[in-house]
Design an enzyme around this catalytic site. Structure first.
Site, mmCIF file in Angstrom:
data_model
loop_
_atom_site.group_PDB
_atom_site.id
_atom_site.type_symbol
_atom_site.label_atom_id
_atom_site.label_comp_id
_atom_site.label_asym_id
_atom_site.label_seq_id
_atom_site.Cartn_x
_atom_site.Cartn_y
_atom_site.Cartn_z
ATOM 1 N N CYS A 20 0.843 -1.206 0.000
ATOM 2 C CA CYS A 20 0.000 0.000 0.000
ATOM 3 C C CYS A 20 0.877 1.254 0.000
ATOM 4 O O CYS A 20 1.495 1.572 -1.011
ATOM 5 C CB CYS A 20 -0.972 -0.049 1.184
ATOM 6 S SG CYS A 20 -2.357 1.126 1.036
ATOM 7 N N HIS B 256 -3.541 -5.315 0.076
ATOM 8 C CA HIS B 256 -3.064 -5.846 1.354
ATOM 9 C C HIS B 256 -3.089 -7.378 1.339
ATOM 10 O O HIS B 256 -4.040 -7.997 1.839
ATOM 11 C CB HIS B 256 -3.937 -5.332 2.501
ATOM 12 C CG HIS B 256 -3.760 -3.879 2.779
ATOM 13 N ND1 HIS B 256 -2.932 -3.406 3.780
ATOM 14 C CD2 HIS B 256 -4.287 -2.782 2.182
ATOM 15 C CE1 HIS B 256 -2.968 -2.081 3.786
ATOM 16 N NE2 HIS B 256 -3.781 -1.689 2.832
ATOM 17 N N GLU C 66 -1.495 -9.464 3.102
ATOM 18 C CA GLU C 66 -1.403 -10.071 4.438
ATOM 19 C C GLU C 66 -2.765 -10.471 5.000
ATOM 20 O O GLU C 66 -2.871 -11.382 5.831
ATOM 21 C CB GLU C 66 -0.696 -9.114 5.409
ATOM 22 C CG GLU C 66 -1.491 -7.895 5.856
ATOM 23 C CD GLU C 66 -1.479 -6.727 4.887
ATOM 24 O OE1 GLU C 66 -1.966 -5.640 5.264
ATOM 25 O OE2 GLU C 66 -0.978 -6.898 3.758
#
Length: 542
Positions: free
Chosen positions: A391, A517, A519
């Site tokens: 990001c 994102h 993760e």
């Protein structure tokens, strides 16, 4: 008796906490959810947050930790990340409710005239709205078991309406369909040489004053409980001795499900709810392998996380867990070196990044610490240290490349410098007219098309990928040509080609930035491929 129009098969587990906060209710709920799912029961989990914010999206990470974004774009509590990672089910905006949401809905109904003639009060209007949200999740999820975690600690003024709603819910839906679990702390007093049960007794007393009698107590402790301690707790807290569950400190959170299973918590809950379920499935056996690789990896590697919220590691909770997953996939232990980007600005890069085998620059907002992030990225690029930007980390990689490779010395993001002559990162067109801050970013899942013969497509082994987003700013398409002429590969694009989602450098062992994102979608049973490849690259150069 069922006055709630609840699906007939649905069963409910309510988790409260006592004595102190941060005992691990989220991990405990997620672990119990994993156990129940392994027994063939469809399970979902709800988090109740008593704060007045509508969601955590406008909070500082230092106040609340990571904001976890769901597939449908809800900004939620980080515990939903634990839920998803353990039970491997996607949560949604229905899985997280707050005081702000409940009161906002009730006040809107009052203004609309839904309560004409009535005095709107906490009981029944607020409590009814809380119960309706729980029932709505049961209906929409079609789950066999709905676990509801109440944030905070019993005795907090903020959580009282939620506890009252739970009391009513259990009374109306019946004891055969509900389970109440209380997570508490048993402190060890070294001068006395013993565990003290009095704080737990008082916590349960407070809960019983509200009208909730726990069925099970899960006791956090740093040492093993003997049978006499369990018997004492059971007697004074009015629970069966087998219902006192030890939750001893563990080396990794992935041990928790196995510890609870060893004490038959899943069997006891299933019996209490009148359910029938087969023996646990293979995922519990898989956890044994995971734990072994976490505790005794074949090799280790050190990776730096260079961010602006590094004093609170929970601000990057999903990144930390994604590294655990990627470490398991590579049979490697990941040592994280936490680097404050503002310290780099004051002292330079070398004291903080020398010797690391990988550098990750994560998300964030605002100009603070940005120059330190840019310095870290330049160090990674010039010294061929594997780099991964997420990001804002990708945006910083673009700014650094523009300044130091493309020769645009004053390049910046319009977020940090509205007057920059080269706004290589600028606000998205769809965001320009947005006035409200809460819930208005580009949120949730969006598709991305990976470009052929790029590292991105090699990592994903797919042309179309779906990832979660949380941002207002994007790469300025006016600068695409100069970036590409100087060697930056725009390796992931939105389907219409207008938004750059991924960038990479070809003359580098691993240099990848993504606007999304990844993760948030990593699971212990299904590690995210970018993290897996990043760790692999770090191992190869380390």
């Amino acid at each position: 008796m069922n006055n709630l129009d609840v699906p007939s098969r649905a069963k409910f587990i309510f988790m409260t906490g006592g004595v102190v906060s941060s005992l691990g209710k989220g991990i405990t709920c997620a672990s119990l959810g994993m156990l129940l799912k392994s027994r063939g029961l469809k399970t979902t989990i709800m988090k109740i947050d008593p704060y007045i914010n509508v969601d955590p999206g406008t909070m500082s990470p230092y106040q609340h930790g990571e904001v976890y974004v769901t597939e449908d774009g809800a900004e939620t509590d980080l515990d939903l990340g634990h839920y998803e990672r353990f039970i491997d089910e996607n949560m949604s905006q229905m899985n997280n409710i707050t005081t702000g949401q409940i009161y906002n809905t009730v006040i809107s109904k009052e203004r609309r005239g839904d309560y004409l003639g009535a005095t709107v009060q906490v009981i029944p209007h607020i409590t009814d709205e809380i119960k309706s949200r729980i029932v709505l999740l049961a209906r929409q999820s079609n789950a066999d078991v709905i676990i509801v975690e109440v944030g905070g600690t019993v005795g907090d003024i903020e959580s009282q309406p939620f506890l009252e709603a739970i009391r009513q819910f259990c009374l109306e839906y019946g004891s055969k369909n509900t389970v109440k679990i209380h997570l508490t702390l048993l402190p060890y007093i070294s001068s006395a040489g013993e565990i003290k049960t009095k704080p737990t007794q008082h916590s349960v007393m407070r809960l019983r004053e509200i009208g909730i009698q726990p069925d099970f107590l899960i006791c956090r402790t740093d040492r093993t409980l003997d049978e006499s301690a369990k018997a004492k707790i059971a007697l004074f807290c009015n629970v069966e001795a087998q219902g006192v569950i030890e939750a001893i400190d563990v080396e990794t959170i992935y041990e928790v499900p196995l510890r609870l299973a060893a004490q038959n918590l899943d069997d006891l809950v299933i019996e209490k709810l009148g359910l029938s379920a087969p023996a646990p499935a293979a995922e519990l056996a898989f956890l044994e392998t995971v734990i072994r690789k976490i505790k005794s990896p074949a090799r280790t590697v050190e990776i730096a996380i260079c961010g602006k919220y590094t004093q609170l590691h929970d601000a990057y909770k999903s990144i930390m867990e994604a590294f655990v997953h990627a470490g398991v996939a590579n049979d490697a232990g990941i040592r994280l070196r936490w680097v404050d980007s503002e310290e780099i600005e004051r002292q330079g890069v070398e004291p903080f990044l020398t010797g690391v085998s990988g550098i990750l620059v994560p998300y964030g907002f605002g100009h603070r610490g940005i120059e330190g992030k840019l310095a870290a990225i330049r160090y990674a690029r010039e010294n061929k240290v594997p780099f991964f930007g997420i990001c804002l980390g990708m945006q910083c990689a673009v700014i650094e490349f523009a300044r130091n490779v493309c020769g645009l010395k004053h390049a910046n993001s319009s977020e940090f410098d509205p007057g920059t002559p080269d706004p290589v990162i600028h606000i998205m067109e769809s965001q320009k007219a947005v006035q409200q801050k809460g819930g208005t970013m580009r949120l949730g899942t969006y598709p991305c098309v990976t470009v052929k013969k790029t590292l991105a497509q090699k990592i994903y082994q797919s042309e179309i990928i779906i990832e979660r987003h949380r941002h207002r700013y994007e790469l300025n398409n006016d600068y695409r040509r100069i970036f590409q002429e100087h060697g930056m590969v725009l390796s992931g694009l939105s389907p219409d080609g207008n938004l750059v989602e991924m960038v990479e450098l070809g003359d580098h062992p691993f240099f990848v930035g993504c606007q999304f994102h990844p993760e948030l979608k990593s699971r212990v049973m299904r590690p995210h491929p970018i993290f897996v490849h990043f760790v692999k690259a770090a191992l190869e150069v380390g």
